[in-house]
Scaffold this motif. Structure first.
Motif, PDB file in Angstrom:
ATOM      1  N   TYR A  50       0.832  -1.203   0.000  1.00 23.46           N
ATOM      2  CA  TYR A  50       0.000   0.000   0.000  1.00 23.46           C
ATOM      3  C   TYR A  50       0.871   1.259   0.000  1.00 23.46           C
ATOM      4  N   PRO A  51       0.365   2.346  -0.560  1.00 23.61           N
ATOM      5  CA  PRO A  51       1.154   3.588  -0.533  1.00 23.61           C
ATOM      6  C   PRO A  51       1.606   3.989   0.865  1.00 23.61           C
ATOM      7  N   THR A  52       0.788   3.704   1.868  1.00 21.02           N
ATOM      8  CA  THR A  52       1.155   4.066   3.245  1.00 21.02           C
ATOM      9  C   THR A  52       2.305   3.221   3.795  1.00 21.02           C
ATOM     10  N   ASP A  53       2.688   2.155   3.078  1.00 18.03           N
ATOM     11  CA  ASP A  53       3.821   1.316   3.489  1.00 18.03           C
ATOM     12  C   ASP A  53       5.165   1.991   3.225  1.00 18.03           C
ATOM     13  N   TYR A  54       5.162   3.108   2.500  1.00 18.76           N
ATOM     14  CA  TYR A  54       6.411   3.705   2.037  1.00 18.76           C
ATOM     15  C   TYR A  54       6.662   5.073   2.640  1.00 18.76           C
ATOM     16  N   ALA A  55       7.842   5.227   3.223  1.00 24.28           N
ATOM     17  CA  ALA A  55       8.305   6.531   3.703  1.00 24.28           C
ATOM     18  C   ALA A  55       8.963   7.244   2.524  1.00 24.28           C
ATOM     19  N   LEU A  56       9.303   8.515   2.710  1.00 21.73           N
ATOM     20  CA  LEU A  56      10.014   9.238   1.662  1.00 21.73           C
ATOM     21  C   LEU A  56      11.344   8.562   1.372  1.00 21.73           C
ATOM     22  N   GLY A  57      11.690   8.468   0.103  1.00 26.33           N
ATOM     23  CA  GLY A  57      12.976   7.901  -0.294  1.00 26.33           C
ATOM     24  C   GLY A  57      12.851   6.630  -1.110  1.00 26.33           C
ATOM     25  N   VAL A  58      13.971   5.922  -1.215  1.00 27.75           N
ATOM     26  CA  VAL A  58      14.091   4.715  -2.038  1.00 27.75           C
ATOM     27  C   VAL A  58      13.918   3.489  -1.170  1.00 27.75           C
ATOM     28  N   ASP A  59      13.081   2.571  -1.603  1.00 32.60           N
ATOM     29  CA  ASP A  59      12.862   1.304  -0.898  1.00 32.60           C
ATOM     30  C   ASP A  59      13.394   0.172  -1.778  1.00 32.60           C
ATOM     31  N   SER A  60      14.328  -0.593  -1.243  1.00 32.59           N
ATOM     32  CA  SER A  60      15.005  -1.642  -2.015  1.00 32.59           C
ATOM     33  C   SER A  60      14.456  -3.045  -1.809  1.00 32.59           C
ATOM     34  N   ARG A  61      13.386  -3.224  -1.052  1.00 32.16           N
ATOM     35  CA  ARG A  61      12.970  -4.581  -0.688  1.00 32.16           C
ATOM     36  C   ARG A  61      12.557  -5.463  -1.861  1.00 32.16           C
ATOM     37  N   PHE A  62      12.199  -4.883  -3.018  1.00 29.76           N
ATOM     38  CA  PHE A  62      11.789  -5.686  -4.167  1.00 29.76           C
ATOM     39  C   PHE A  62      12.874  -5.790  -5.241  1.00 29.76           C
ATOM     40  N   GLN A  63      14.042  -5.244  -4.952  1.00 24.94           N
ATOM     41  CA  GLN A  63      15.127  -5.230  -5.926  1.00 24.94           C
ATOM     42  C   GLN A  63      15.618  -6.639  -6.256  1.00 24.94           C
ATOM     43  N   LYS A  64      15.762  -7.476  -5.269  1.00 25.67           N
ATOM     44  CA  LYS A  64      16.289  -8.826  -5.513  1.00 25.67           C
ATOM     45  C   LYS A  64      15.283  -9.707  -6.271  1.00 25.67           C
ATOM     46  N   ASP A  65      14.028  -9.700  -5.858  1.00 26.22           N
ATOM     47  CA  ASP A  65      13.045 -10.598  -6.471  1.00 26.22           C
ATOM     48  C   ASP A  65      12.464 -10.077  -7.780  1.00 26.22           C
ATOM     49  N   PHE A  66      12.320  -8.747  -7.904  1.00 29.03           N
ATOM     50  CA  PHE A  66      11.649  -8.208  -9.089  1.00 29.03           C
ATOM     51  C   PHE A  66      12.470  -7.181  -9.866  1.00 29.03           C
ATOM     52  N   ARG A  67      13.677  -6.880  -9.407  1.00 24.93           N
ATOM     53  CA  ARG A  67      14.590  -5.937 -10.056  1.00 24.93           C
ATOM     54  C   ARG A  67      13.976  -4.538 -10.178  1.00 24.93           C
ATOM     55  N   VAL A  68      13.336  -4.097  -9.092  1.00 23.65           N
ATOM     56  CA  VAL A  68      12.774  -2.740  -9.056  1.00 23.65           C
ATOM     57  C   VAL A  68      13.028  -2.099  -7.702  1.00 23.65           C
ATOM     58  N   TRP A  69      12.982  -0.757  -7.702  1.00 27.60           N
ATOM     59  CA  TRP A  69      12.975   0.023  -6.482  1.00 27.60           C
ATOM     60  C   TRP A  69      11.685   0.828  -6.461  1.00 27.60           C
ATOM     61  N   VAL A  70      11.064   0.932  -5.309  1.00 23.86           N
ATOM     62  CA  VAL A  70       9.890   1.776  -5.139  1.00 23.86           C
ATOM     63  C   VAL A  70      10.375   3.079  -4.508  1.00 23.86           C
ATOM     64  N   VAL A  71      10.002   4.192  -5.111  1.00 25.55           N
ATOM     65  CA  VAL A  71      10.477   5.492  -4.653  1.00 25.55           C
ATOM     66  C   VAL A  71       9.275   6.375  -4.336  1.00 25.55           C
ATOM     67  N   ARG A  72       9.347   7.002  -3.166  1.00 26.08           N
ATOM     68  CA  ARG A  72       8.293   7.947  -2.776  1.00 26.08           C
ATOM     69  C   ARG A  72       8.928   9.306  -2.565  1.00 26.08           C
TER      70      ARG A  72
END
Length: 159
Positions: free
Chosen positions: A50-72
């Protein structure tokens, strides 16, 4: 008198050299599903919470499994495909330097994926994002946005 023909002249074109060991001749090359660049075994559409799961900045938790970063950032949430635009290596997020750094040839990208050092010719691509009916962020890595399209619907969602 016995008539004999002259031998034929030698062929002026040399024969093709044999292919290197383990490499087929180009003429014998066949395009098969395995030779296409498709990320087999990897999901291309997936949810990242959910959008509320993310603080400001770069989140790397999906980088290994899906090769993406979520950025808020303050205005939006977007997803960067973790693929250097130089030769396709996977950069790493360096939190202490607030940048993505490619270990292969040294390209550097800021927190939005914009290249600022090294040989990368352009910013990294962003993936299509939308809110799924259950309110989670859904990502599609087959639909990508280059920098000129970052303002288009699907390149980000409101934060």
């Amino acid at each position: 008198a016995e008539f004999t023909a002259d031998p034929p002249p030698p062929d002026p074109t040399p024969p093709d050299p044999p292919p290197p060991a383990g490499k087929p001749r180009l003429a014998n090359l066949k395009v098969t599903p395995k030779s296409r660049k498709v990320r087999r075994g990897k999901k291309t559409t997936f949810k990242v919470g959910y959008p509320t799961d993310y603080a400001l900045g770069v989140d790397s938790r999906f980088q290994k499994d899906f090769r993406v970063w979520v950025v808020r950032d303050v205005e939006k949430i977007f997803v960067i495909l973790a693929k250097c635009t130089h030769l396709g290596c996977t950069p790493e997020w360096k939190d202490s330097d607030s940048k993505f750094k490619c270990p292969c040839h040294g390209s550097g990208f800021d927190g939005e994926g914009v290249n600022f050092e090294g040989p990368a010719p352009r910013p990294m691509d962003r993936c299509y994002v939308e809110l799924a009916p259950d309110g989670q962020i859904q990502v599609n890595t087959l639909t990508l946005y280059q920098e000129s399209l970052w303002g288009e619907p699907g390149a980000s969602i409101p934060a």
